[in-house]
Write a protein that holds these residues in place. Structure first.
Motif, short mmCIF file in Angstrom:
data_model
loop_
_atom_site.label_atom_id
_atom_site.label_comp_id
_atom_site.label_asym_id
_atom_site.label_seq_id
_atom_site.Cartn_x
_atom_site.Cartn_y
_atom_site.Cartn_z
N PRO A 37 16.69 12.55 27.21
CA PRO A 37 16.26 13.21 25.97
C PRO A 37 17.39 14.01 25.34
CG PRO A 37 15.58 14.50 27.85
CD PRO A 37 16.22 13.24 28.40
N THR A 38 17.11 14.55 24.19
CA THR A 38 18.03 15.51 23.59
C THR A 38 17.95 16.80 24.42
OG1 THR A 38 16.34 16.48 22.17
CG2 THR A 38 17.60 14.59 21.28
N TRP A 39 18.92 17.67 24.25
CA TRP A 39 18.87 18.94 24.96
C TRP A 39 17.64 19.75 24.55
CZ3 TRP A 39 20.24 20.91 29.27
CH2 TRP A 39 20.08 22.29 29.49
N GLY A 45 10.88 21.25 27.94
CA GLY A 45 9.98 20.72 28.95
C GLY A 45 10.16 21.25 30.36
N ARG A 46 11.14 22.12 30.58
CA ARG A 46 11.43 22.60 31.93
C ARG A 46 11.38 24.12 31.99
NH1 ARG A 46 13.12 17.84 30.64
NH2 ARG A 46 13.13 16.23 32.24
N HIS A 50 13.93 28.01 36.90
CA HIS A 50 14.08 27.13 38.05
C HIS A 50 14.92 25.91 37.70
CE1 HIS A 50 11.07 29.74 39.70
NE2 HIS A 50 10.26 29.43 38.71
N ARG A 51 16.08 26.16 37.10
CA ARG A 51 17.03 25.11 36.73
C ARG A 51 18.38 25.47 37.33
NH1 ARG A 51 16.48 24.90 30.19
NH2 ARG A 51 14.23 25.17 30.08
N TRP A 64 22.16 18.34 39.04
CA TRP A 64 21.22 19.33 38.52
C TRP A 64 19.84 19.12 39.12
CZ3 TRP A 64 16.92 17.64 35.83
CH2 TRP A 64 16.98 16.35 35.29
N VAL A 65 19.05 20.18 39.08
CA VAL A 65 17.64 20.15 39.47
C VAL A 65 16.88 21.05 38.51
CG1 VAL A 65 17.76 22.07 41.13
CG2 VAL A 65 16.07 20.26 41.47
N ALA A 66 15.65 20.63 38.18
CA ALA A 66 14.82 21.44 37.29
C ALA A 66 13.36 21.08 37.55
CB ALA A 66 15.17 21.16 35.83
N VAL A 67 12.47 21.97 37.13
CA VAL A 67 11.04 21.72 37.30
C VAL A 67 10.30 21.82 35.97
CG1 VAL A 67 10.98 22.54 39.69
CG2 VAL A 67 10.42 24.12 37.84
N SER A 68 9.17 21.13 35.94
CA SER A 68 8.24 21.18 34.81
C SER A 68 6.88 21.56 35.36
CB SER A 68 8.14 19.81 34.14
OG SER A 68 9.38 19.36 33.69
N PRO A 69 6.09 22.26 34.57
CA PRO A 69 4.73 22.53 35.03
C PRO A 69 3.95 21.22 35.11
CG PRO A 69 5.05 23.31 32.78
CD PRO A 69 6.37 22.80 33.25
#
Length: 165
Positions: A37-39, A45-46, A50-51, A64-69
């Motif tokens: 996606p775009t930035w 969305g994250r 927690h990124r 990288w690591v990230a979370v979404s609900p």
């Protein structure tokens, strides 16, 4: 990976994060998505707290690591879905594990009790990484969606925090 450190992701990391994301998508076993996606979409969305990025000794972002609900319902506030990606040139040297360890520490400190993810069964390296990091397979979602015109299964993984009770 002694020459790699983990730090919070910032907007200045956008180009490298999205490039690594696209490289993972191009490999064919990372996601149903085919284009990063775009930035602005990624950022929206994250969860911001927690990124993380893995950075090599030269200061280059290598993962990288990230979370979404997983839901907007309050009862699921402690459940997130994560993604972890590492530059193909840096894979197999421990960056993903460092990122997952940082993510677990961050989410547990925030009271998050479950981290989940869906992984293609063909992605043996990711499945092994997650098992070593305390995730367990809780089932297979068969033919959950099409990817490049064919139905794909997804192994649903979760890590339940032993400290959030």
């Amino acid at each position: 990976m002694p020459d790699v450190t983990v730090r919070p992701m910032t907007a200045a990391d956008a180009r490298r994060v999205l490039s690594i994301y696209q490289a993972g998508l191009d490999g064919g076993h990372a996601s149903f998505e085919t284009t990063a996606p775009t930035w602005a979409v990624f950022d929206a969305g994250r969860l911001p707290d927690h990124r993380f990025v893995a950075v090599d000794a030269g200061g280059r972002v290598v993962g990288w690591v990230a979370v979404s609900p997983t839901s907007t319902r309050a009862v699921y506030a402690g459940v997130v879905e994560h993604s972890v990606y590492v530059d193909p040139a840096a894979q197999g040297r421990g960056a993903a594990r460092l990122l997952l360890d940082a993510l677990v520490a961050s989410t547990e400190a925030a009271g998050i009790w479950t981290i989940q993810s869906g992984v293609f069964p063909e992605n043996a390296a990711s499945l092994a990484l997650h098992e070593r990091a305390g995730f367990r397979a809780i089932g297979v979602r068969e033919r959950v969606a099409r990817h490049h015109g064919r139905w794909r299964d997804v192994v649903l993984l979760e890590r339940r925090s032993p400290v959030i009770v």
